[in-house]
Design an enzyme around this catalytic site. Sequence first.
Site, short mmCIF file in Angstrom:
data_model
loop_
_atom_site.label_atom_id
_atom_site.label_comp_id
_atom_site.label_asym_id
_atom_site.label_seq_id
_atom_site.Cartn_x
_atom_site.Cartn_y
_atom_site.Cartn_z
N CYS A 161 15.85 56.64 9.19
CA CYS A 161 15.62 57.39 7.96
C CYS A 161 14.46 56.78 7.17
CB CYS A 161 16.87 57.39 7.09
SG CYS A 161 18.31 58.17 7.83
N CYS B 95 20.16 54.96 8.04
CA CYS B 95 19.76 53.94 9.01
C CYS B 95 18.26 53.72 8.94
CB CYS B 95 20.16 54.34 10.43
SG CYS B 95 19.30 55.80 11.03
N CYS C 239 3.73 70.31 -33.08
CA CYS C 239 3.90 68.88 -32.81
C CYS C 239 4.80 68.69 -31.60
CB CYS C 239 4.53 68.18 -34.01
SG CYS C 239 3.55 68.19 -35.51
N ASP D 241 -1.86 19.10 -7.41
CA ASP D 241 -2.75 18.76 -8.52
C ASP D 241 -2.12 17.59 -9.28
OD1 ASP D 241 -4.83 19.11 -10.51
OD2 ASP D 241 -3.24 19.95 -11.77
#
Length: 811
Positions: A19, A16, A87, A501
């Site tokens: 929470c 809910c 590596c 514009d």
Amino acid sequence: MGEQKEATLQISGMTCAACAARIEKGLKRLDGVEDANVNLALEKSKVTYDPVRVDVGQLADKVESLGYRVAAEKAEFAILGMTCAACANRIEKRLNKLPGVKSAPVNFALETVTAEYFPGAASVDDMQEAVEKLGYKLTLKEDKSEGGAAEQREKDIQNQTGKFIFSAILSFPLLWAMVSHFRFTSFIWLPDMLMNAWVQLALATPVQFIVGRQFYVGAYKALRNKSANMDVLVALGTSAAYFYSLYLSIASLGTNGHPEGLYYETSAILLTLIILGKLFEAKAKGRSSDAIKKLMGLQAKTATVVRNGEEMTVPIEQVLAGDIMHVKPGEKIPADGEIVEGRSALDESMITGESIPVDKTVGDQVIGATVNKNGFLKIRAEKVGKDTALAQIIKVVEEAQGSKAPIQRLADRISGVFVPIVVAIAIITFVAWYLAVNPGDFGAALEKLIAVLVIACPCALGLATPTSIMAGSGRAAEYGILFKGGEHLETAHRLDTVILDKTGTVTNGKPQLTDVRPESWLNETEFLTLAGSAEKNSEHPLAEAIVEGIRQRGIDPDDPSRFEAIPGYGIEAAVDEKQVLIGTRRLLEQHGIDISHVLGNMEKLEKQGKTAMLAAIDGRFAGLIAVADTIKDTSKAAVERLKDMGLDVVMITGDNRRTAEAIAAEAGIERVVAEVLPEGKAEEIRKLQAQGKKVAMVGDGINDAPALAAADTGMAIGTGADVAMEAADITLIRGDLNSIADAISMSKLTIKNIKQNLFWAFAYNSVGIPFAALGFLAPWLAGAAMAFSSVSVVLNALRLQKVKLDWRNPS
């Protein structure tokens, strides 16, 4: 303070709005967290944090310490380039240091790494990039699944389904016993065994502690963190019914085993109905991400690429920038790029909305996910993965769906204090019934307390806004309208003024040659040859229009031997040892050329919306050339639609007033602001805002960016410059002014939907709690109503996914 970063965590386990509020508070208490927003419907938390003071792992740990789960995804990679265990160790350390990576164990023998990471905080691209910087290469071993969030939701649905079936089977005999108690149903046969307290206890106990375990766990975690949520209400209500019934059962030992006032059916049926409501809610919430799924479904799954001279098919995630992709007729373009060989017609309707295929050839740009209709193409990949146009669209939609609209703050604040108030009301109700209404009748008072606790769940309140935002922004995306956040979807409906514009927004942005008027001493072909050759090296749109128009007349311009662009005035060039000037009246006047006799004609052309340029050859006036930028086919109808919606429409441009007014008149715009510099556009917007106007600016160019940022809502035409889209709040992908009205309409519909949800959520609790307190609602009926309220709010929000805007029906 270090540079701030954002992480998005996928959270499961919320029930809910309380929470969500608790997670927000918990995250904000962490040192280094600047802000945290939790979206209950999307089950996501967006966190702004300082990576120097806190990392994503700590954020996830905090959420999990509050009693919730943070979903992680897994990706398995093949590693290329490793030569030794050192590596592997280096790659593992680098990946584990990445923000959002939970773990990344490297298997040197198999040359693989399985990375577990938090989506939204880390990505496959991030990991690949980090490892490539070390000198190695990561390749996905297989396509990613839909993701941890979708898998988690599916698991939750399966889990809730199993619990519901189990609970329903055990609760049915108790429901049977309860129904047969009513006077009007007394004719229903009931086995005497079902009235036995110990049989009812045996049926109710598994429901209470197996099915109801999730509510006890949630309530414990909430209370441990000094908070309260829906789990607290459900656990309190059902426990009161169960344990009071247990007390009566024990007290009846030695009697006939049929004590009066048992409420085993109340607790069992309540839990069954609540689980059913949660199941419906989870399924409905899953549907709210349909827009994202549709957009992701547009992507190609594989690509045919050429590497080391060999053609191979690879997953779309493995396409690299620079790869040459082979695309056959009928296939989707895998990534954004440039055609290097072939020609075809492409269906770009999913991006532009235009149903007519667009012809493309070598040198043309193509967009990933568009469809190659009829020709074989070789395309160089330029933007891949998260950089493609479609990926950016998906990102914007996801961010909009995950953002929190201002209207949601009110609901969040109310939800934060709601549960303690309800518990207080329930206790007062119990005391009032036990001491005053029905003195000494513990069972009747308990029944009213349970009904109040159960009907007051704030789930509907927490879901009211985010589900509408998700559905509205997703539907808008299908119409090519991208809201960058929920706040923009909310505020767009308040607009009363739209500033447009001119070039590229009202007009097509591609001028065309319309008039050629050479002087009598010069024939038209010679005039056009010299003019076209002079303009050939210019990159100005007007010059390109002249050259293109001349070529369409069958004349191929030569290269000038000398060329100079004079910003703001025109050009000067040498063609066939002749000096050619083309430009404004001021340019010719500076060179002492008499143009007085053509000013009248020039003025007439400008009144028609054309841009007129003057030409001189060897110091003598040679003629007049005019170009015009035509308005888009839909501009006039779109302007009319905006006016019908009660909006003031203004056109703003840096062009001269006569040309601007002619274009405005053609588009049906009465008010024009012309000859304005880029910074002047932003100033004009501020003037309107000072009058109390809510202003939208719509533009497409770099010069529009300041105005887009200054407006209450900036709308960028998606066919324009990237910087304009960055500055805007809304992107109109299809470049059609009708999208402005669509965006405002979708905002109005979404706000209306949110208000409906909030009204019913508030009304439900405002009416339901008093009814329950006054004894008009049995607990089982209150539970059914509570479940229905959450589901109804989500279903109401999902109606937005079916909205059809006025002028078209998207595919």
